[in-house]
Design a protein around this motif. Structure first.
Motif, mmCIF file in Angstrom:
data_model
loop_
_atom_site.group_PDB
_atom_site.id
_atom_site.type_symbol
_atom_site.label_atom_id
_atom_site.label_comp_id
_atom_site.label_asym_id
_atom_site.label_seq_id
_atom_site.Cartn_x
_atom_site.Cartn_y
_atom_site.Cartn_z
ATOM 1 N N PHE A 50 0.842 -1.186 0.000
ATOM 2 C CA PHE A 50 0.000 0.000 0.000
ATOM 3 C C PHE A 50 0.886 1.249 0.000
ATOM 4 C CE2 PHE A 50 -2.342 -3.334 2.347
ATOM 5 C CZ PHE A 50 -3.453 -3.447 1.515
ATOM 6 N N ASP A 51 0.253 2.411 -0.008
ATOM 7 C CA ASP A 51 1.002 3.658 0.014
ATOM 8 C C ASP A 51 1.822 3.758 1.305
ATOM 9 O OD1 ASP A 51 -0.175 4.232 -2.369
ATOM 10 O OD2 ASP A 51 -1.544 5.760 -1.589
ATOM 11 N N ILE A 52 2.986 4.382 1.175
ATOM 12 C CA ILE A 52 3.970 4.433 2.249
ATOM 13 C C ILE A 52 3.669 5.606 3.194
ATOM 14 C CG2 ILE A 52 6.418 4.846 2.731
ATOM 15 C CD1 ILE A 52 7.021 3.469 0.053
ATOM 16 N N PRO A 53 3.672 5.381 4.514
ATOM 17 C CA PRO A 53 3.410 6.484 5.445
ATOM 18 C C PRO A 53 4.649 7.361 5.640
ATOM 19 C CG PRO A 53 3.817 4.481 6.674
ATOM 20 C CD PRO A 53 3.848 4.093 5.211
ATOM 21 N N GLU A 54 4.439 8.643 5.687
ATOM 22 C CA GLU A 54 5.518 9.588 6.009
ATOM 23 C C GLU A 54 5.377 9.944 7.485
ATOM 24 O OE1 GLU A 54 6.528 12.510 2.844
ATOM 25 O OE2 GLU A 54 4.625 11.867 1.957
ATOM 26 N N LEU A 55 6.259 9.398 8.302
ATOM 27 C CA LEU A 55 6.135 9.465 9.751
ATOM 28 C C LEU A 55 7.205 10.346 10.371
ATOM 29 C CD1 LEU A 55 5.584 5.629 10.253
ATOM 30 C CD2 LEU A 55 3.831 7.399 10.387
ATOM 31 N N ASP A 56 6.822 11.037 11.428
ATOM 32 C CA ASP A 56 7.753 11.824 12.234
ATOM 33 C C ASP A 56 8.168 10.965 13.420
ATOM 34 O OD1 ASP A 56 8.868 13.546 14.205
ATOM 35 O OD2 ASP A 56 7.890 15.261 13.266
ATOM 36 N N ALA A 57 9.462 10.748 13.566
ATOM 37 C CA ALA A 57 9.949 9.877 14.643
ATOM 38 C C ALA A 57 9.509 10.366 16.019
ATOM 39 C CB ALA A 57 11.470 9.772 14.573
ATOM 40 N N ASN A 58 9.408 11.661 16.186
ATOM 41 C CA ASN A 58 9.015 12.213 17.487
ATOM 42 C C ASN A 58 7.552 11.929 17.810
ATOM 43 O OD1 ASN A 58 11.575 13.369 18.073
ATOM 44 N ND2 ASN A 58 11.092 15.094 16.721
ATOM 45 N N ASP A 59 6.724 11.806 16.780
ATOM 46 C CA ASP A 59 5.296 11.580 16.988
ATOM 47 C C ASP A 59 4.905 10.110 16.936
ATOM 48 O OD1 ASP A 59 4.957 14.327 17.132
ATOM 49 O OD2 ASP A 59 4.531 14.521 14.979
ATOM 50 N N TRP A 60 5.801 9.256 16.436
ATOM 51 C CA TRP A 60 5.477 7.843 16.246
ATOM 52 C C TRP A 60 5.195 7.166 17.581
ATOM 53 C CZ3 TRP A 60 8.024 3.480 18.103
ATOM 54 C CH2 TRP A 60 7.622 2.254 17.547
ATOM 55 N N ARG A 61 4.182 6.298 17.569
ATOM 56 C CA ARG A 61 3.849 5.513 18.759
ATOM 57 C C ARG A 61 3.552 4.068 18.348
ATOM 58 N NH1 ARG A 61 5.682 9.484 20.388
ATOM 59 N NH2 ARG A 61 4.927 10.892 22.018
ATOM 60 N N LEU A 62 3.885 3.146 19.246
ATOM 61 C CA LEU A 62 3.582 1.733 19.074
ATOM 62 C C LEU A 62 2.614 1.329 20.170
ATOM 63 C CD1 LEU A 62 4.075 -1.057 17.784
ATOM 64 C CD2 LEU A 62 6.021 -1.339 19.345
ATOM 65 N N THR A 63 1.430 0.849 19.765
ATOM 66 C CA THR A 63 0.393 0.458 20.712
ATOM 67 C C THR A 63 0.400 -1.042 20.913
ATOM 68 O OG1 THR A 63 -1.011 2.323 20.050
ATOM 69 C CG2 THR A 63 -2.083 0.474 21.174
ATOM 70 N N LEU A 64 0.483 -1.474 22.179
ATOM 71 C CA LEU A 64 0.391 -2.883 22.539
ATOM 72 C C LEU A 64 -0.981 -3.115 23.157
ATOM 73 C CD1 LEU A 64 3.863 -3.342 24.335
ATOM 74 C CD2 LEU A 64 3.364 -3.348 21.890
ATOM 75 N N THR A 65 -1.716 -4.064 22.596
ATOM 76 C CA THR A 65 -3.081 -4.291 23.053
ATOM 77 C C THR A 65 -3.422 -5.763 22.914
ATOM 78 O OG1 THR A 65 -5.363 -3.487 22.823
ATOM 79 C CG2 THR A 65 -4.120 -3.840 20.786
ATOM 80 N N GLY A 66 -4.568 -6.175 23.426
ATOM 81 C CA GLY A 66 -5.034 -7.542 23.258
ATOM 82 C C GLY A 66 -5.381 -8.225 24.560
ATOM 83 N N ALA A 143 -1.378 -16.991 25.707
ATOM 84 C CA ALA A 143 -1.218 -16.175 24.496
ATOM 85 C C ALA A 143 -0.968 -17.095 23.303
ATOM 86 C CB ALA A 143 -0.068 -15.201 24.671
ATOM 87 N N PHE A 144 -1.646 -16.821 22.194
ATOM 88 C CA PHE A 144 -1.562 -17.708 21.031
ATOM 89 C C PHE A 144 -0.996 -17.001 19.804
ATOM 90 C CE2 PHE A 144 -3.477 -19.657 17.212
ATOM 91 C CZ PHE A 144 -2.970 -20.945 17.334
ATOM 92 N N HIS A 145 -1.548 -15.848 19.458
ATOM 93 C CA HIS A 145 -1.129 -15.116 18.264
ATOM 94 C C HIS A 145 -0.707 -13.701 18.629
ATOM 95 C CE1 HIS A 145 -2.771 -17.053 14.279
ATOM 96 N NE2 HIS A 145 -1.619 -17.539 14.665
ATOM 97 N N VAL A 146 0.297 -13.203 17.891
ATOM 98 C CA VAL A 146 0.652 -11.786 17.908
ATOM 99 C C VAL A 146 0.376 -11.247 16.517
ATOM 100 C CG1 VAL A 146 2.494 -10.097 18.198
ATOM 101 C CG2 VAL A 146 2.413 -12.132 19.672
ATOM 102 N N LEU A 147 -0.404 -10.177 16.443
ATOM 103 C CA LEU A 147 -0.744 -9.580 15.158
ATOM 104 C C LEU A 147 -0.078 -8.216 15.043
ATOM 105 C CD1 LEU A 147 -2.366 -9.865 12.518
ATOM 106 C CD2 LEU A 147 -4.206 -8.581 13.634
ATOM 107 N N PRO A 148 1.036 -8.126 14.308
ATOM 108 C CA PRO A 148 1.646 -6.821 14.046
ATOM 109 C C PRO A 148 0.913 -6.127 12.903
ATOM 110 C CG PRO A 148 3.001 -8.562 13.105
ATOM 111 C CD PRO A 148 1.823 -9.227 13.735
ATOM 112 N N GLU A 149 0.745 -4.829 13.016
ATOM 113 C CA GLU A 149 0.039 -4.055 11.987
ATOM 114 C C GLU A 149 0.875 -2.852 11.600
ATOM 115 O OE1 GLU A 149 -4.412 -3.161 12.102
ATOM 116 O OE2 GLU A 149 -3.522 -1.235 12.659
ATOM 117 N N GLY A 150 0.970 -2.593 10.293
ATOM 118 C CA GLY A 150 1.717 -1.460 9.786
ATOM 119 C C GLY A 150 0.874 -0.197 9.711
ATOM 120 N N LEU A 151 1.551 0.925 9.526
ATOM 121 C CA LEU A 151 0.880 2.223 9.406
ATOM 122 C C LEU A 151 0.761 2.666 7.952
ATOM 123 C CD1 LEU A 151 2.612 4.007 12.414
ATOM 124 C CD2 LEU A 151 0.227 3.225 12.298
ATOM 125 N N ASP A 152 0.989 1.752 7.008
ATOM 126 C CA ASP A 152 0.761 2.055 5.599
ATOM 127 C C ASP A 152 -0.731 2.273 5.384
ATOM 128 O OD1 ASP A 152 0.801 -0.735 6.360
ATOM 129 O OD2 ASP A 152 0.329 -1.215 4.295
#
Length: 359
Positions: A50-66, A143-152
């Motif tokens: 998909f289209d590539i995200p233009e991300l600011d390193a200072n604003d980037w966040r990684l959410t852990l949930t489940g 825990a069974f599955h880990v689903l990583p998701e991109g920001l594209d």
């Protein structure tokens, strides 16, 4: 956050070719141009869905949930950089690498981008272990599955079993060959899932869901599967979901290349998912199989460079190459058709011409 519809880095024709589908987001490396063991960042193949995200390193966040985490957790890049740093040298290879060979062997192309052999590269990836990151949110029993998701733009996602997610060499990479991740390769953070298909190494990582249940997506049920008349459907998938990549040999020579006749050194690379290559054999025309020389380094989960000294007559030649790994896997004479055109690893065949020096 905005999204960009194409590849950012320059794509000079002497180092890249484009498969005939998705040319704006796909570019494969011309292996004949690689100067050494590691693939330079600027020449590493690109596969983006998909289209590539233009991300600011200072604003980037990684959410852990489940439901298999003790609590939800949100991390910044600075939070990741406080964790123990690790580096691994590993290959990333698209499951569709060498897909164009299906058309040659079966007379009709498989679906998808018609890659040659260049949808693969080896880099030193530096970052933090995925398990260290997940531990910050408390991975619970069951825990069974880990689903990583991109920001594209399409939020590409594909699940990992918990054991693979917690492996020593499954990392969140922040650097590639000693430099911050280039935007085409996942800046500011991506997964590197050693030995598995490239689609598992999610770029532009933004979310990790850890579940007690199966977390299937389109990308492990309707694509990146071995599907077709010879493959059974598994669960919700149209075939067998692809995980570990097979043994494969590559030649640092393009089909139809022209070389000088006489004493010549033919070169290439071989790799095998999570395994280590122990032998590469070559056959020139109708000759006997000969053992190629394997060079250091030879890193499991990456590749080994090989070479063969030979005498070339002025003529058209066909080189066949087969590799074998430490688990007894060897490239087969033929592969079975699959609809998505994945995991082509039949004995490698390259045709080329040798010419007299005076021609």
């Amino acid at each position: 956050m905005s999204h960009h519809p194409g590849i950012f880095k320059p794509l000079p024709a002497e180092h890249f070719r484009h498969p005939d589908e998705g040319g704006a987001t796909n570019a494969e490396t011309r292996l004949s141009r690689l100067p050494g063991y590691l693939t330079p960042n600027r020449w590493f193949f690109v596969r983006s869905h998909f289209d590539i995200p233009e991300l600011d390193a200072n604003d980037w966040r990684l959410t852990l949930t489940g439901d298999a985490l003790s609590h939800e957790h949100v991390l910044s890049l600075a939070d990741l950089e406080r964790l123990p740093r690790v580096s691994v040298i590993r290959a990333i290879e698209c499951a569709g690498n060498a897909r164009a060979s299906f058309a040659r062997d079966f007379g009709t192309p498989a679906e998808g981008a018609q890659w040659g052999q260049g949808a693969v590269g080896v880099a030193e990836w530096s970052g933090v272990r995925l398990r260290d990151v997940l531990a910050l949110a408390g991975v619970e029993e069951g825990a069974f599955h880990v689903l990583p998701e991109g920001l594209d733009s399409g939020r590409f996602a594909r699940p990992l079993p918990i054991d693979k997610a917690l492996a020593d060499d499954t990392i969140i990479a922040l650097a590639m060959n000693g430099e911050p991740l280039p935007i085409d390769h996942g800046f500011p953070a991506r997964l590197v899932v050693s030995g598995w298909l490239g689609a598992a190494s999610i770029k532009w990582l933004g979310r990790l869901e850890v579940s007690r249940q199966t977390l299937d997506t389109y990308w492990n049920t309707q694509d990146y599967t071995l599907a077709g008349p010879d493959y059974p459907a598994v669960g919700e998938a149209d075939g067998i979901p692809i995980t570990t990549m097979p043994v494969m040999s590559l030649v640092d020579l393009e089909d139809g290349a022209r070389l000088l006749a006489g004493n010549t050194i033919l070169r290439g690379r071989a790799l095998s998912g999570e395994g280590q290559i122990v032998a590469v054999d070559c056959r020139l025309d109708d000759g006997t199989w000969q053992s190629a020389t394997l060079h250091t380094p030879n890193i499991a989960g990456a590749w080994v460079c090989w070479s063969l000294d030979c005498q070339l007559d002025a003529d058209r030649h066909v080189l066949q190459v087969r590799a074998r790994d430490d688990r007894g896997h060897e490239q087969p004479e033929h592969v079975v058709w699959n609809d998505h055109g994945c995991l082509y690893n039949a004995i490698t065949r390259i045709a080329f011409h040798a010419e007299d020096r005076s021609d």
